[in-house]
Design an enzyme around this catalytic site. Structure first.
Site, PDB file in Angstrom:
ATOM      1  N   GLU A 282     -13.258  -6.378   9.405  1.00 20.65           N
ATOM      2  CA  GLU A 282     -11.867  -6.114   9.802  1.00 20.65           C
ATOM      3  C   GLU A 282     -11.785  -4.745  10.451  1.00 20.65           C
ATOM      4  O   GLU A 282     -12.703  -3.933  10.351  1.00 20.65           O
ATOM      5  CB  GLU A 282     -10.931  -6.153   8.590  1.00 20.65           C
TER       6      GLU A 282
ATOM      7  N   TYR B 261      -9.747   3.162  -4.674  1.00 20.34           N
ATOM      8  CA  TYR B 261      -8.877   4.324  -4.661  1.00 20.34           C
ATOM      9  C   TYR B 261      -8.926   5.196  -5.901  1.00 20.34           C
ATOM     10  O   TYR B 261      -8.597   6.364  -5.853  1.00 20.34           O
ATOM     11  CB  TYR B 261      -7.426   3.889  -4.403  1.00 20.34           C
TER      12      TYR B 261
ATOM     13  N   ARG C 141     -10.673   2.315  11.877  1.00 17.43           N
ATOM     14  CA  ARG C 141     -11.870   2.241  11.034  1.00 17.43           C
ATOM     15  C   ARG C 141     -12.267   0.789  10.857  1.00 17.43           C
ATOM     16  O   ARG C 141     -11.449  -0.032  10.451  1.00 17.43           O
ATOM     17  CB  ARG C 141     -11.561   2.854   9.666  1.00 17.43           C
TER      18      ARG C 141
ATOM     19  N   SER D  28      -6.123  -3.507   1.552  1.00 13.32           N
ATOM     20  CA  SER D  28      -6.521  -2.973   0.251  1.00 13.32           C
ATOM     21  C   SER D  28      -6.964  -4.016  -0.761  1.00 13.32           C
ATOM     22  O   SER D  28      -6.720  -3.896  -1.949  1.00 13.32           O
ATOM     23  CB  SER D  28      -5.380  -2.165  -0.368  1.00 13.32           C
TER      24      SER D  28
ATOM     25  N   ASN E   2      -9.101  -1.505  10.638  1.00 16.84           N
ATOM     26  CA  ASN E   2      -7.878  -0.874  10.128  1.00 16.84           C
ATOM     27  C   ASN E   2      -7.359   0.082  11.194  1.00 16.84           C
ATOM     28  O   ASN E   2      -8.086   0.994  11.603  1.00 16.84           O
ATOM     29  CB  ASN E   2      -8.202  -0.106   8.848  1.00 16.84           C
TER      30      ASN E   2
ATOM     31  N   ASP F 231     -14.617  -2.153   9.065  1.00 20.01           N
ATOM     32  CA  ASP F 231     -15.411  -2.469   7.871  1.00 20.01           C
ATOM     33  C   ASP F 231     -16.477  -3.477   8.270  1.00 20.01           C
ATOM     34  O   ASP F 231     -16.192  -4.472   8.936  1.00 20.01           O
ATOM     35  CB  ASP F 231     -14.517  -3.065   6.768  1.00 20.01           C
TER      36      ASP F 231
ATOM     37  N   GLU G  61       0.817  -1.221   0.000  1.00 23.30           N
ATOM     38  CA  GLU G  61       0.000   0.000   0.000  1.00 23.30           C
ATOM     39  C   GLU G  61       0.855   1.277   0.000  1.00 23.30           C
ATOM     40  O   GLU G  61       0.372   2.352   0.360  1.00 23.30           O
ATOM     41  CB  GLU G  61      -0.939  -0.010   1.203  1.00 23.30           C
TER      42      GLU G  61
ATOM     43  N   GLY H 223      -6.552   4.907   5.471  1.00 23.32           N
ATOM     44  CA  GLY H 223      -6.160   5.901   4.477  1.00 23.32           C
ATOM     45  C   GLY H 223      -6.495   7.322   4.916  1.00 23.32           C
ATOM     46  O   GLY H 223      -7.499   7.561   5.584  1.00 23.32           O
TER      47      GLY H 223
HETATM   48  N1  LIG Z   1     -17.187 -12.153   4.190  1.00 19.16           N
HETATM   49  C1  LIG Z   1     -17.412 -11.272   3.198  1.00 19.16           C
HETATM   50  N2  LIG Z   1     -18.606 -11.249   2.570  1.00 19.16           N
HETATM   51  C2  LIG Z   1     -18.827 -10.371   1.557  1.00 19.16           C
HETATM   52  N3  LIG Z   1     -17.948  -9.486   1.105  1.00 19.16           N
HETATM   53  C3  LIG Z   1     -16.724  -9.457   1.709  1.00 19.16           C
HETATM   54  C4  LIG Z   1     -16.407 -10.350   2.784  1.00 19.16           C
HETATM   55  N4  LIG Z   1     -15.140 -10.103   3.147  1.00 19.16           N
HETATM   56  C5  LIG Z   1     -14.692  -9.108   2.361  1.00 19.16           C
HETATM   57  N5  LIG Z   1     -15.629  -8.710   1.483  1.00 19.16           N
HETATM   58  C6  LIG Z   1     -15.480  -7.646   0.471  1.00 19.16           C
HETATM   59  O1  LIG Z   1     -14.102  -7.431   0.226  1.00 19.16           O
HETATM   60  C7  LIG Z   1     -13.715  -6.130   0.680  1.00 19.16           C
HETATM   61  C8  LIG Z   1     -12.338  -6.191   1.328  1.00 19.16           C
HETATM   62  O2  LIG Z   1     -12.363  -7.037   2.456  1.00 19.16           O
HETATM   63  P1  LIG Z   1     -11.708  -6.640   3.828  1.00 19.16           P
HETATM   64  O3  LIG Z   1     -11.845  -7.795   4.758  1.00 19.16           O
HETATM   65  O4  LIG Z   1     -12.244  -5.341   4.291  1.00 19.16           O
HETATM   66  O5  LIG Z   1     -10.158  -6.536   3.454  1.00 19.16           O
HETATM   67  P2  LIG Z   1      -9.181  -5.344   3.009  1.00 19.16           P
HETATM   68  O6  LIG Z   1      -9.961  -4.062   3.046  1.00 19.16           O
HETATM   69  O7  LIG Z   1      -8.070  -5.406   3.994  1.00 19.16           O
HETATM   70  O8  LIG Z   1      -8.722  -5.716   1.662  1.00 19.16           O
HETATM   71  C9  LIG Z   1     -14.802  -5.727   1.643  1.00 19.16           C
HETATM   72  O9  LIG Z   1     -14.868  -4.333   1.752  1.00 19.16           O
HETATM   73  C10 LIG Z   1     -16.027  -6.351   1.002  1.00 19.16           C
HETATM   74  O10 LIG Z   1     -16.459  -5.608  -0.120  1.00 19.16           O
HETATM   75 MG   LIG Z   2     -11.378  -3.425   4.320  1.00 19.29          MG
END
Ligand SMILES: Nc1ncnc2c1ncn2[C@@H]1O[C@H](COP(=O)(O)OP(=O)(O)O)[C@@H](O)[C@H]1O
Ligand SMILES: [Mg+2]
Length: 317
Positions: free
Chosen positions: A270, A216, A255, A146, A272, A257, A18, A276
């Site tokens: 998750e 992004y 933050r 990311s 963070n 998610d 990143e 960002g």
């Molecule tokens: N269990 C899940 N079910 C549905 N969508 C998911 C799931 N896990 C991740 N996503 C999708 O993938 C994106 C990235 O996942 P995330 O766990 O936030 O990892 P990162 O942001 O670190 O890449 C999420 O914002 C969502 O859109």
């Molecule tokens: Mg995420």
């Protein structure tokens, strides 16, 4: 107030996947701090050494790094040893939050809602994961950020390919139940009992395709803040997110998610710990919704900078 911070380092760039985003975050933070009269200096941890960092004799640092060697607790540990106060979470919370499997273990133990998962060490584990989670499921390298290496397997036959793609990034892979629903994110400021959430954001991507490019670089993604959900849902997401932040021992800012499924249940994905801070970024957007400008937010986060080891805040789950 700005003078009281002394010489401030804005740590940015770094060596993670990143880096590109961090260069933008750091430049934004640096400009904002300078606009408030702070004696702020950019320091690229990807180009310069720890010895050089020590030589700078910063009175405190703002961490505008994302991912490995910036957000994952390693740098935080080094800053503790150097005795330099820094923004955000300490070494333990940073490293827990950087690992999505460890994060889920802590959240499940605290009774917080996060999608069902399996930790995979090889292709031999795939059948058991499909049995436990069903399809669709999502494969993630637990350490990356990311959306790099995150692959959805729609059908059982897609699972091995999704696993192999994710396995390019990490040794252990997180297989997670796929939750169909609305994508939310929520910023949190503070620590322990004083941690509080900023207004909820909904991310509406074209065809729900929320990938790295869209996150992004696309103008098609819409960000709604405050998210158009009921007061009750907004409060519930804020409650579980603050508890999720406290359970990991996060401090300063972060933050979470979250996905809101079709039945209206919220699932934590998750957390963070060094999100960002670019012009497009979500924490500044949430801050703006409560009248906190980008420079206000930077000053607020910087004012909270401290060394944490030895005085961890009481954790409540
Ligand atoms: N269990 C899940 N079910 C549905 N969508 C998911 C799931 N896990 C991740 N996503 C999708 O993938 C994106 C990235 O996942 P995330 O766990 O936030 O990892 P990162 O942001 O670190 O890449 C999420 O914002 C969502 O859109
Ligand atoms: Mg995420």
């Amino acid at each position: 107030m700005s003078g009281s911070f002394g010489k401030v380092g804005v740590l940015y760039g770094g060596k993670s996947a990143e880096r590109e985003v961090s260069l933008m975050s750091g430049a934004g933070v640096h400009e904002a701090l300078c606009s408030r009269g702070v004696d702020a200096h950019l320091f690229d941890t990807g180009m310069r050494t720890l010895a050089e960092l020590a030589d700078e004799k910063f009175d405190r640092v703002f961490i505008a790094l994302h991912g490995r060697y910036g957000e994952d607790g390693t740098l935080q540990g080094a800053l503790e040893l150097l005795g330099i106060p820094y923004t955000g979470s300490g070494p333990m919370a940073s490293s827990l939050a950087m690992n999505k499997i460890m994060t889920k273990r802590i959240w499940l133990e605290a009774g917080l809602p996060t999608p069902g998962y399996a930790a995979l060490v090889g292709e031999a584990d795939l059948d058991a994961a499909i049995e436990k989670l069903g399809v669709p499921l999502i494969m993630k390298p637990p350490h990356e950020g990311s959306t790099l290496g995150i692959v959805k397997a729609q059908e059982v036959t897609d699972v091995p390919g999704a696993y192999r793609e994710a396995a390019k990034f990490d040794d252990v892979i997180l297989a997670e139940q796929f939750i169909t629903g609305r994508e939310l994110t929520i910023a949190i400021l503070g620590a322990g009992e004083t941690a509080r959430a900023l207004p909820l954001i909904e991310i509406v991507a074209p065809q729900g395709n929320y990938d790295y490019e869209h996150k992004y670089f696309s103008d098609d993604t819409q960000y709604l803040c405050p998210a158009p959900v009921s007061q009750e849902v907004a409060q519930h997401v804020a409650d579980i997110s603050v508890r999720a932040y406290q359970a990991l021992g996060c401090e300063g800012w972060g933050r979470a998610d979250v996905i809101l499924d079709e039945q209206g249940r919220a699932w934590l994905l998750e957390l963070n710990t060094s999100p960002g801070m670019t012009g497009h970024s979500l924490v500044p957007m949430a801050a703006k919704a409560v009248g906190m400008s980008y420079p206000d937010l930077c000053m607020h986060i910087l004012a909270d900078a401290r060394c944490k080891v030895g005085h961890l805040t009481t954790q409540k789950s």
